[in-house]
Scaffold this motif. Structure first.
Motif, PDB file in Angstrom:
ATOM      1  N   TYR A  27      -1.283  -5.614  -6.209  1.00 23.46           N
ATOM      2  CA  TYR A  27      -2.025  -4.667  -5.853  1.00 23.46           C
ATOM      3  C   TYR A  27      -1.571  -3.876  -4.485  1.00 23.46           C
ATOM      4  O   TYR A  27      -0.990  -4.839  -3.705  1.00 23.46           O
ATOM      5  N   ARG A  28      -1.456  -2.814  -4.327  1.00 22.61           N
ATOM      6  CA  ARG A  28      -1.126  -2.156  -2.936  1.00 22.61           C
ATOM      7  C   ARG A  28      -2.085  -1.206  -2.505  1.00 22.61           C
ATOM      8  O   ARG A  28      -2.598  -0.528  -3.568  1.00 22.61           O
ATOM      9  N   VAL A  29      -2.199  -1.048  -1.403  1.00 21.84           N
ATOM     10  CA  VAL A  29      -3.321  -0.099  -0.699  1.00 21.84           C
ATOM     11  C   VAL A  29      -2.557   1.241  -0.309  1.00 21.84           C
ATOM     12  O   VAL A  29      -1.504   1.101   0.281  1.00 21.84           O
ATOM     13  N   ARG A  30      -3.340   2.196  -0.201  1.00 22.73           N
ATOM     14  CA  ARG A  30      -2.870   3.524   0.292  1.00 22.73           C
ATOM     15  C   ARG A  30      -4.254   4.085   0.910  1.00 22.73           C
ATOM     16  O   ARG A  30      -4.890   4.861   0.264  1.00 22.73           O
ATOM     17  N   TYR A  31      -4.272   3.830   2.366  1.00 23.42           N
ATOM     18  CA  TYR A  31      -5.617   4.458   2.989  1.00 23.42           C
ATOM     19  C   TYR A  31      -5.263   5.932   3.539  1.00 23.42           C
ATOM     20  O   TYR A  31      -4.026   6.214   3.794  1.00 23.42           O
ATOM     21  N   TYR A  32      -6.287   6.624   3.817  1.00 21.94           N
ATOM     22  CA  TYR A  32      -6.222   7.820   4.425  1.00 21.94           C
ATOM     23  C   TYR A  32      -6.100   8.824   3.244  1.00 21.94           C
ATOM     24  O   TYR A  32      -5.838   8.661   2.111  1.00 21.94           O
TER      25      TYR A  32
END
Ligand SMILES: Nc1nc2c(ncn2[C@@H]2O[C@H](COP(=O)(O)OP(=O)(O)OP(=O)(O)O)[C@@H](O)[C@H]2O)c(=O)[nH]1
Ligand SMILES: C[C@H](OP(=O)(O)O)C(=O)O
Length: 208
Positions: free
Chosen positions: A134-139
């Motif tokens: 899994y990878r995150v991408r906030y904003y």
């Protein structure tokens, strides 16, 4: 299972600058961070990491492990997820209304991923059972983004729907919720500066 709290004290909470000075905002985030750590501990989370670009505000931190990473939020968290060999709970530091019961409910999800949506499309908590995938991408509209990332990875998502866990302290109106629903040091700190007043049928902040 372990928790990671991304945290940056320097210049924190610029969206609160209409009502709090930089010094006040930095004091507030430190109080909220400690409340989040205490909530996680009360929920039985034994391994708690703080991921921060500097030691500023963390010089005396003993309740959690400080990991330094000068990269931006997403890069730092994705590096953390790559290294993880157990389920990871990413908890934002600005959630003073999060409770141990919320934490227990989130981590007992039957999904591969459990997401707590924040206001305005944000992601307040993200529990990931298989972090290496899994990878995150906030904003931006990160809640929708994080749902899509899970689905594209074939991971099923549970949305943990909670008014209180959904309140991250970003803007002046969020301080109203802290005064109404909050407890502990961050609520006490804000209650020394603001009171609630009813104006045209709405609850608003007013200086004490
Ligand atoms: N490690 C790390 N954490 C960050 C960084 N920027 C923000 N955070 C943390 O990520 C969480 C969400 O950040 P925001 O709500 O945008 O906090 P903020 O940047 O202080 O707020 P604004 O200045 O109003 O955007 C909070 O727990 C912050 O402390 C960063 O560059 N690195
Ligand atoms: C980090 C960011 O916080 P917000 O700016 O939405 O409060 C997000 O949740 O994507």
């Amino acid at each position: 299972m372990k928790a990671v709290i991304p945290y940056k004290k320097a210049g924190a909470k610029s969206r609160l600058s209409p009502v709090l000075s930089q010094e006040e905002r930095e004091e507030l985030v430190e109080l909220m961070l400690n409340q989040v750590i205490d909530t996680l501990k009360e929920a039985g989370i034994e391994t708690i990491d703080i991921l921060s670009p500097s030691m500023y505000g963390l010089e005396n931190m003993t309740k959690a492990t400080v990991l330094l990473d000068r990269n931006d939020l997403n890069e730092a968290l994705n590096w953390y997820l790559e290294q993880a060999e157990e389920p990871v709970m990413i908890v934002m530091a600005d959630l003073p209304l999060l409770s141990p019961d919320h934490v227990k409910g989130i981590t007992s999800t039957e999904g591969d991923v459990c997401i707590v949506p924040g206001k305005g499309g944000g992601t307040n908590v993200l529990f990931i059972k298989n972090p290496s995938g899994y990878r995150v991408r906030y904003y931006g509209s990160s809640f929708l983004t994080h749902c899509s990332i899970a689905e594209e990875a074939g991971q099923n998502v549970e949305i943990y729907d909670s008014f209180l866990a959904g309140i991250d302290i970003d803007e002046p109106e969020d301080l109203v919720e802290l005064l109404i629903h909050g407890s502990g040091a961050s609520k006490e700190y804000i209650s020394k500066k603001f009171r609630l007043e009813i104006s045209r049928g709405r609850v608003r902040l007013a200086p004490v």
